[in-house]
Design a protein around this motif. Structure first.
Motif, short mmCIF file in Angstrom:
data_model
loop_
_atom_site.label_atom_id
_atom_site.label_comp_id
_atom_site.label_asym_id
_atom_site.label_seq_id
_atom_site.Cartn_x
_atom_site.Cartn_y
_atom_site.Cartn_z
N HIS A 162 20.48 45.76 21.30
CA HIS A 162 20.21 45.20 22.63
C HIS A 162 18.81 45.51 23.14
CE1 HIS A 162 24.21 43.60 23.61
NE2 HIS A 162 24.66 44.58 22.85
N PHE A 163 18.26 46.66 22.76
CA PHE A 163 17.01 47.10 23.39
C PHE A 163 15.89 47.35 22.40
CE2 PHE A 163 20.62 49.25 25.79
CZ PHE A 163 20.80 48.17 26.65
N LYS A 182 29.46 50.43 27.72
CA LYS A 182 28.57 51.28 26.93
C LYS A 182 27.12 50.82 27.05
CE LYS A 182 32.02 52.66 23.47
NZ LYS A 182 32.55 52.42 22.10
N VAL A 183 26.90 49.52 26.86
CA VAL A 183 25.54 48.98 26.94
C VAL A 183 24.97 49.20 28.34
CG1 VAL A 183 24.23 46.81 26.93
CG2 VAL A 183 25.81 47.33 25.05
N ARG A 226 16.81 55.71 23.63
CA ARG A 226 16.40 56.62 24.68
C ARG A 226 16.62 58.05 24.19
NH1 ARG A 226 17.13 55.53 30.23
NH2 ARG A 226 18.89 54.20 29.74
N GLN A 234 24.45 43.52 32.35
CA GLN A 234 23.24 44.18 32.82
C GLN A 234 22.60 43.40 33.97
OE1 GLN A 234 20.55 45.44 29.48
NE2 GLN A 234 22.13 44.47 28.25
N SER A 258 25.62 51.57 30.39
CA SER A 258 25.27 52.97 30.61
C SER A 258 23.99 53.37 29.87
CB SER A 258 26.43 53.87 30.16
OG SER A 258 26.50 53.89 28.75
N MET A 259 23.57 52.55 28.90
CA MET A 259 22.39 52.89 28.11
C MET A 259 21.18 52.02 28.45
SD MET A 259 24.19 53.44 24.37
CE MET A 259 24.69 51.72 24.20
N ALA A 260 21.37 51.04 29.34
CA ALA A 260 20.35 50.00 29.50
C ALA A 260 19.08 50.50 30.16
CB ALA A 260 20.93 48.83 30.30
N PRO A 261 17.93 50.16 29.57
CA PRO A 261 16.66 50.52 30.20
C PRO A 261 16.55 49.87 31.58
CG PRO A 261 16.29 49.59 28.00
CD PRO A 261 17.73 49.39 28.33
N GLU A 272 18.80 53.19 34.96
CA GLU A 272 19.05 54.63 35.02
C GLU A 272 19.45 55.07 36.42
OE1 GLU A 272 16.33 53.18 33.91
OE2 GLU A 272 16.09 53.70 31.79
N PHE A 295 14.14 43.02 24.39
CA PHE A 295 14.28 44.38 24.93
C PHE A 295 15.20 44.44 26.14
CE2 PHE A 295 9.66 43.89 23.60
CZ PHE A 295 9.91 44.26 22.29
N ASN A 296 15.68 43.31 26.65
CA ASN A 296 16.51 43.28 27.86
C ASN A 296 15.84 43.99 29.02
OD1 ASN A 296 20.05 43.21 26.80
ND2 ASN A 296 18.31 41.96 26.17
#
Lengths: 465, 465
Positions: free
Chosen positions: B118-119, A374-375, B123, A334, A377-380, A383, A119-120
């Motif tokens: 990746h996750f 891209k990754v 979201r 990340q 900007s989307m990473a849990p 935010e 899940f990173n």
């Protein structure tokens, strides 16, 4: 592979003299780093600065044994099974102990390892997520596992058997190497530098637990004064009244395209209404592959860039990020960003193909050049961080300097490849004026000069951007 | 590899006759599945049942073209570039169109693909996460990409060129196969069944977009009546006044150990205070590898299990889950669980090494047998689902039947391997009485009987548990 497309003119680069200067432009950082090493640090001290972004988990983890307990801890450690740390292991102890990986309090147990791989990110008790994309783990082999037996704690020692830390409430679990590599790098091709260095020959078990670290990690290489902890960086940013901190991760020499970008980022932040944005120029200082420019040379080069006034020392903090390098592209970027949140950065500059490299066995880059940003900007868990994608800088022939590339007048700009730049430096030729400050270029030339054997033109590949 | 440790006694299994019976024990399901195929479905119809768990994203996605628009859509499709779907592509259209993958509204665009890789989660606009662990993507090759050109829509057709769906607002992006495989399976070893079947020879591009599906997907194999959509399952659970739905994913014959587990789960749910827990016995019906028992034989076997009264038809719904199988272990089990949330299940039974298999080139299982349930319990977006780990069932010699294994009297229990069970079925021998209901066992024997060539003992490996 290059983190920024680079364009330069084909005009000759004028010769400059390179007077030896003091480190005055690093002064604010230097001053800070002169604090006594024995500055007391408390474990998991709460550090929330109203002006800075909160660390992951709400508090910055620091895992140093208080002065008053050191004698007792040493006594305890003497009775424990010992694990000898590699250089990379030690770098990870450094990273964890200062809270770059907050809220981690030690090497990962299996639950954290699995969440990282799949899940990173890690779920906290309150249900929220923090980002955690690369496994921070300690490998042991069968013999070490047997030696540990039923002990719930182990002592971690360096190559000279000096006590570094105690690992508490340990959990030993299988080191599924192939799966770790595949899920972290997105390939299992032979020749990944970190894998070759730290995984392939590592033990078949991982040992997790909570760290108690005896002293801040030092390398005695003349650069320790630049290795500010997240807490120290936060203090520095607070002292400077920073209302925005923008981090620039790098593992290569700084050229004027980078400098333009950093200067321009500050300008944009001022336009957004921030009063005092501070740049964290943050070269990675842990393990890098053999053909990267070594840290000592990069630090000399960065110093010259500040001396030559390319970056403003008043609004720049140069410090070393102690993490080893994975070259794991979108997964690793990340980690690079998350660690800087813990150091107080709320803006992160990301370029093309961050933490990327060539595919080890195919003639292509390992990662899609756009996936990193891209990754990110989307990473849990990221935010709260503002991601600033690179603008492409280029050598503008009409201005005779680096400028942001404008597709509408593409003919005015010129490319230079990384190979070209390396060849120039190796041959002691100069790049076009305005590509890199003369002092910085000289360092690069000196570095390649120090490498070239008398009878061979072979030098490691440098990645200039 | 086996999803449940299986123990049986070495006593001979008595012969039973196997009268041909009607499908009466499937009646509730059967009745439902007899609804006319043309039942109008609206796109993205809101389905929130107060008694059942909410679908991911709050509403169940359904992507069928309303009857009134079909003529117009057919007319439009005739002008569009055509993509021919493979059998597995069609299965994914089936999955997406009925909302198993809610809130997905079509094949993944790059943003969804990257988040999945990746996750293992997506979201949503409100900042919350839904689980999504396997890429649901459509590959096209260079020629197809050229043919699509600047079109923003494509028509998807089956192998006979029948119009299946329109894909709207398309996005075409690179199919990074090695990375997709490594991050989904945790290995890139040759011989992964889904990879060989659907990735290796697939095109180098992926095409994402929003689906409009002409008709519910049908296979005309006599089993369509068992393929209930999530909406239909929710209706059925509501009709039965279910206050808990527990899902059991399987791709193998049901033995009495499974049955014990399911019966016991219901008992535990009643003890927890639920008044009417309903079992969703949910065999996977999409692509499976060559050595798995085929769906038609498995359905015959499941039918016998209900006929023989091993499971109670009043509290059991048997239906087919239309997804293809990845054999991607801890990554895939999340998909299996997430899809059942969308069908109304709030409890999910998970065993050892779910969706696992042997490593394709090493003599070991591909995944750690415990990782599946651990990863499932930690997965973002599955917080609402109650995970019920398998208890290990075994053949208890003292009782002469399957019972939960008790380590304190281990000597009373006996193991049988998957290979042993396959050998018994192939040789038309019987397992110990109480291992599997006679009708079910006969189906298995008949299946292997249908395979064995006259001059060869070689049959595919069945995985019995």
């Amino acid at each position: 592979m290059a983190s920024m497309a680079t364009f330069i003119a084909q005009t000759p680069y004028p010769h400059h003299s390179f007077p030896k200067k003091l480190h005055t432009h690093f002064a604010p950082t230097l001053k800070l780093s002169l604090r006594p090493v024995s500055t007391p640090k408390t474990r998991q001290r709460l550090r929330i600065s109203s002006g800075l972004i909160e660390p992951d988990g709400g508090k910055l983890v620091e895992l140093f044994v208080p002065e008053s307990e050191k004698t007792e801890k040493k006594r305890e450690a003497a009775t424990l099974p010992r694990i000898k740390l590699s250089r990379i292991d030690l770098e990870w102890v450094h990273v964890i102990s200062e809270g770059w990986s907050s809220p981690l309090t030690g090497f990962m147990r299996e639950s954290e390892f699995l969440q990282t791989l799949h899940f990173n990110s890690l779920r906290l008790d309150d249900g929220s997520f923090v980002n955690m994309s690369v496994p921070i783990v300690l490998a042991i082999d069968d013999a070490q596992k047997r030696q540990i037996g039923e002990s719930t704690r182990v002592a971690l020692v360096d190559s000279d058997n000096n006590l570094i830390a105690i690992l508490n409430d340990i959990e030993i679990y299988k080191h599924h190497k192939e799966e770790r590599i595949a899920r972290t790098w997105g390939t299992t091709a032979p020749g990944l530098p970190y894998v070759d260095e730290a995984i392939t020959n590592a033990g078949n078990w991982l040992i997790g637990g909570d760290l108690e670290v005896m002293e801040p990690i030092r390398y005695n290489d003349g650069l320790d004064r630049f290795r500010l902890s997240p807490a120290e960086l936060r203090d520095e940013f607070t002292k400077r009244n920073a209302d925005a901190v923008f981090a620039f991760q790098l593992r290569n020499p700084v050229h004027n395209g980078h400098a333009l970008l950093m200067t321009d980022t500050r300008r944009r932040l001022l336009e957004m209404g921030y009063k005092n944005p501070i740049l964290l120029l943050h070269p990675l200082g842990g393990y890098t592959k053999a053909d990267d420019v070594p840290l000592t040379w990069r630090m000399k080069q960065h110093e010259k860039v500040l001396e030559d006034g390319v970056l403003d020392p008043e609004t720049t903090v140069v410090s070393i990020f102690p993490s080893p390098m994975h070259y794991a592209g979108p997964t690793e970027v990340q980690w690079h960003a998350k660690a800087r949140i813990n150091a107080g950065a709320n803006f992160y500059i990301v370029g093309r193909d961050p933490a990327g490299m060539g595919h080890p066995i195919e003639k292509r880059d390992l990662y899609d050049a756009d996936h990193g940003k891209k990754v990110l900007s989307m990473a849990p868990g990221l935010e709260r961080l503002n991601i600033l994608p690179f603008k492409v800088a280029a050598y503008d022939k009409t201005q005779g300097k680096m400028a942001f590339f404008e597709p509408s007048r593409a003919q005015d700009f010129i490319f230079i490849s990384g190979t070209k730049m390396r060849t120039l430096a190796r041959n002691k030729e100069n790049p076009p004026e305005g590509f890199m400050c003369p002092g910085g270029w000289k360092v690069l030339v000196d570095y390649y000069d120090s490498l070239v054997p008398a009878d061979s033109g072979k030098v490691p590949e440098a990645v200039p951007a």
